[in-house]
Design a protein around this motif. Structure first.
Motif, short mmCIF file in Angstrom:
data_model
loop_
_atom_site.label_atom_id
_atom_site.label_comp_id
_atom_site.label_asym_id
_atom_site.label_seq_id
_atom_site.Cartn_x
_atom_site.Cartn_y
_atom_site.Cartn_z
N ALA A 31 25.56 0.07 4.03
CA ALA A 31 25.46 0.84 2.79
C ALA A 31 24.01 1.16 2.46
CB ALA A 31 26.12 0.07 1.65
N TRP A 32 23.13 0.15 2.57
CA TRP A 32 21.72 0.38 2.30
C TRP A 32 21.10 1.37 3.29
CZ3 TRP A 32 19.35 -0.27 -2.02
CH2 TRP A 32 19.73 -1.28 -2.89
N ALA A 33 21.53 1.30 4.55
CA ALA A 33 21.02 2.25 5.54
C ALA A 33 21.45 3.67 5.19
CB ALA A 33 21.52 1.87 6.93
N ARG A 34 22.68 3.79 4.71
CA ARG A 34 23.18 5.12 4.31
C ARG A 34 22.35 5.70 3.17
NH1 ARG A 34 28.24 7.50 5.33
NH2 ARG A 34 28.01 9.72 4.80
N LEU A 35 21.88 4.83 2.28
CA LEU A 35 21.03 5.25 1.16
C LEU A 35 19.56 5.35 1.56
CD1 LEU A 35 22.55 2.96 -1.62
CD2 LEU A 35 22.87 5.43 -1.39
N ASN A 36 19.25 5.00 2.80
CA ASN A 36 17.87 4.91 3.30
C ASN A 36 17.05 3.95 2.44
OD1 ASN A 36 15.75 5.38 5.07
ND2 ASN A 36 14.98 7.15 3.93
N GLY A 37 17.69 2.82 2.08
CA GLY A 37 16.98 1.81 1.29
C GLY A 37 16.95 0.46 1.97
N LEU A 38 17.20 0.42 3.27
CA LEU A 38 17.28 -0.85 4.00
C LEU A 38 15.90 -1.50 4.07
CD1 LEU A 38 19.33 -2.58 5.57
CD2 LEU A 38 18.63 -1.37 7.64
N LEU A 39 15.79 -2.75 3.60
CA LEU A 39 14.52 -3.48 3.60
C LEU A 39 14.44 -4.53 4.68
CD1 LEU A 39 13.73 -4.14 -0.18
CD2 LEU A 39 13.30 -2.11 1.19
N LEU A 40 15.54 -4.79 5.36
CA LEU A 40 15.54 -5.87 6.34
C LEU A 40 16.24 -5.45 7.62
CD1 LEU A 40 15.21 -8.85 7.25
CD2 LEU A 40 17.38 -9.34 6.09
N ILE A 41 15.55 -5.64 8.74
CA ILE A 41 16.16 -5.54 10.06
C ILE A 41 16.07 -6.93 10.67
CG2 ILE A 41 15.83 -4.65 12.40
CD1 ILE A 41 15.09 -1.99 11.20
N SER A 42 17.20 -7.44 11.08
CA SER A 42 17.26 -8.82 11.57
C SER A 42 16.27 -9.06 12.70
CB SER A 42 18.67 -9.15 12.05
OG SER A 42 18.71 -10.42 12.65
N GLY A 43 15.58 -10.20 12.62
CA GLY A 43 14.66 -10.57 13.69
C GLY A 43 15.35 -10.83 15.00
N ALA A 44 16.68 -10.98 14.97
CA ALA A 44 17.42 -11.20 16.21
C ALA A 44 17.36 -9.99 17.12
CB ALA A 44 18.87 -11.56 15.90
N PHE A 45 17.37 -8.77 16.54
CA PHE A 45 17.31 -7.56 17.35
C PHE A 45 16.97 -6.37 16.48
CE2 PHE A 45 19.74 -4.28 20.03
CZ PHE A 45 18.65 -4.09 20.87
N LYS A 105 4.52 -11.03 -2.06
CA LYS A 105 3.48 -10.23 -1.40
C LYS A 105 3.53 -8.77 -1.80
CE LYS A 105 1.37 -9.84 3.18
NZ LYS A 105 1.48 -10.29 4.59
N HIS A 106 4.72 -8.31 -2.20
CA HIS A 106 4.89 -6.88 -2.49
C HIS A 106 5.39 -6.66 -3.92
CE1 HIS A 106 4.21 -5.65 1.70
NE2 HIS A 106 4.90 -6.72 2.03
N LEU A 148 12.62 1.33 -6.83
CA LEU A 148 13.56 1.41 -7.93
C LEU A 148 14.85 0.65 -7.68
CD1 LEU A 148 13.16 5.16 -8.97
CD2 LEU A 148 12.32 3.15 -10.17
N PHE A 149 15.26 0.54 -6.40
CA PHE A 149 16.54 -0.09 -6.11
C PHE A 149 16.45 -1.23 -5.09
CE2 PHE A 149 17.53 4.28 -7.41
CZ PHE A 149 18.38 4.02 -8.48
N GLY A 150 15.76 -0.98 -3.97
CA GLY A 150 15.71 -1.98 -2.90
C GLY A 150 15.06 -3.28 -3.33
N TYR A 151 13.83 -3.20 -3.82
CA TYR A 151 13.11 -4.40 -4.24
C TYR A 151 13.83 -5.12 -5.38
CZ TYR A 151 9.23 -7.48 -5.52
OH TYR A 151 8.45 -8.57 -5.80
N PRO A 152 14.25 -4.42 -6.46
CA PRO A 152 14.96 -5.13 -7.54
C PRO A 152 16.25 -5.80 -7.06
CG PRO A 152 14.19 -3.01 -8.32
CD PRO A 152 13.94 -3.03 -6.84
#
Length: 438
Positions: A203-217, A295-296, A310-314
């Protein structure tokens, strides 16, 4: 027009014209599984890629096992370091042409982020795919991860769905059969991962608001990683911190960008199978989340950073970091009300049933989404076991996660910085793949 574009992309993916990719895997004390894992990585279905394994000062037989298994010899090297790292002691290549894709970097221990930075320095590819060395990739994982970069030049990073490999059948680093974990703790995490990847992150990727990509891959544009300064070594949440920093950098530069998510299961990794290891993992995740948010802080409700501010960080602040603390505080307050005889049982039972039903609904919907999309757990008995896990999760599993998160925040106050030892079991002939998650 779009169909013709996709056809050209599909046609190029399997050719030498596809973007070059470096698969970078840090390794620390991985002697039990390192050979099998490397065999898996060098046999993926993609033409234009190499594998860079960074031995981060292992104290066991990791390096010796790799040298013997792949006929490695030390070669002269010069690394044009774009990011500062601990010293690289030696570089190894294979005498066997079958392993020409493989490069081993031996360096002084500096932690996972430092090892990834060393691998990025050694790489000369357009894209870098960062992976936990003991994960298992689908054969076409690189093809699927590269596709968004070829279809859209604004893509700066791409993540893949991570699944649980406990109890799955594995041979020579290849996943042969997907099984539901026999361990009940791992089974709860299957449900948790399905919710996280199939619903939340997509869902976050669809909104282009993704803040995390798993360190696994995860896969990144190498030039942009270097522009951002590489992985941060002052946090245990280096995977999330890098994505947040890259998003901020692109926004300040007023450049169009996307962080995408591939819905297909591409990477299989271990879920902790004991309460002790689970507690260490979730403790680390809580500390990493706090460190990244701290940090951010400039992002919080900052309109200049659009959806990120406005959305991802909060969302991460309130629902990922604060939620366990508020939940634990609510439980403490409930105990106080019990002791003082001030509980309104009507309100309590109403809220309890309402939230429990909501939890079951979300988990059931997730299982339905899995059933109609990827069908990895197709047997009726497996689906019933997952549904039963969903019924028990709020009372059996969730409290453990909450307490580990609270403990992680307490450890922040104590100044704890360590990653924590994560026990590995190694591969069991053709039985269980037990890699590590992050």
């Amino acid at each position: 027009m779009k169909r013709r574009k996709l056809y050209r992309v599909n046609d190029l993916i399997g050719s030498p014209m596809a973007p070059s990719v470096s698969l970078i895997a840090p390794a620390y004390n991985e002697g039990l599984t390192i050979v099998e894992n490397i065999r898996s990585m060098i046999s993926l279905e993609y033409n234009n890629y190499d594998v860079i394994v960074v031995n981060d000062g292992s104290k066991d037989d990791t390096l010796r096992n790799v040298i013997e298994a792949f006929d490695l010899v030390e070669v002269p090297f010069h690394v044009n370091a774009k990011v500062n790292t601990k010293e690289i002691v030696s570089v190894y290549k294979s005498l066997n042409r079958s392993f020409k894709k493989l490069t081993i970097v031996n360096k002084i221990n500096g932690g996972k982020a430092d090892a990834l930075n060393a691998g990025i320095n050694v790489s000369s590819s357009r894209l870098v795919a960062c992976i936990d060395v003991d994960c298992i990739l689908e054969n076409d994982a690189l093809q699927r991860m590269v596709k968004p970069f070829m279809e859209d030049s604004s893509v700066i990073a791409s993540g893949g769905v991570v699944r649980i490999a406990n109890s799955c059948e594995v041979e020579h680093g290849k996943l042969l059969k997907v099984n539901l974990p026999t361990n009940s703790l791992a089974r709860f995490q299957v449900l948790e991962y399905l919710r996280a990847f199939l619903l939340s992150r997509m869902a976050w990727a669809r909104l282009n608001g993704l803040l995390l990509i798993s360190g696994a891959f995860g896969m990144f544009d190498r030039k942009l990683i270097l522009m951002a300064g590489g992985y941060s070594t002052d946090t245990v949440g280096e995977d999330m911190e890098l994505v947040v920093r890259m998003r901020s950098m692109m926004t300040r530069a007023k450049r169009k960008f996307k962080v995408t998510m591939i819905p297909d299961p591409l990477c299989w990794t271990e879920a902790p199978s004991t309460n002790e290891i689970l507690a260490k993992q979730r403790n680390r995740w809580a500390r990493g989340t706090y460190e990244v948010l701290k940090k951010h802080t400039y992002l919080f409700l900052n309109t200049k950073y659009k959806i990120t501010g406005l959305f991802g960080y909060p969302f991460w602040f309130f629902f990922e970091w604060m939620a366990p603390l508020l939940e634990f505080s609510g439980l403490v307050y409930f105990v106080f009300l019990l002791l003082t005889g001030s509980v309104s049982w009507t309100y309590f039972l109403t809220l309890l049933v309402m939230f429990y039903c909501f939890s079951i609904f979300i988990s059931s919907f997730t299982l339905y989404a899995e059933e109609i999309s990827f069908y990895k757990y197709g047997q009726v008995k497996d689906q019933l076991k997952l549904l039963f896990a969903a019924l028990l999760e709020p009372f059996v599993y969730h409290p453990k996660v909450v307490w580990s998160s609270v403990k992680g925040n307490l450890d922040i106050m104590k100044g704890v910085k360590s990653w924590g030892e994560m026990t590995r079991s190694g591969f069991k002939k053709v039985k269980i793949a037990k890699p590590n998650t992050q």
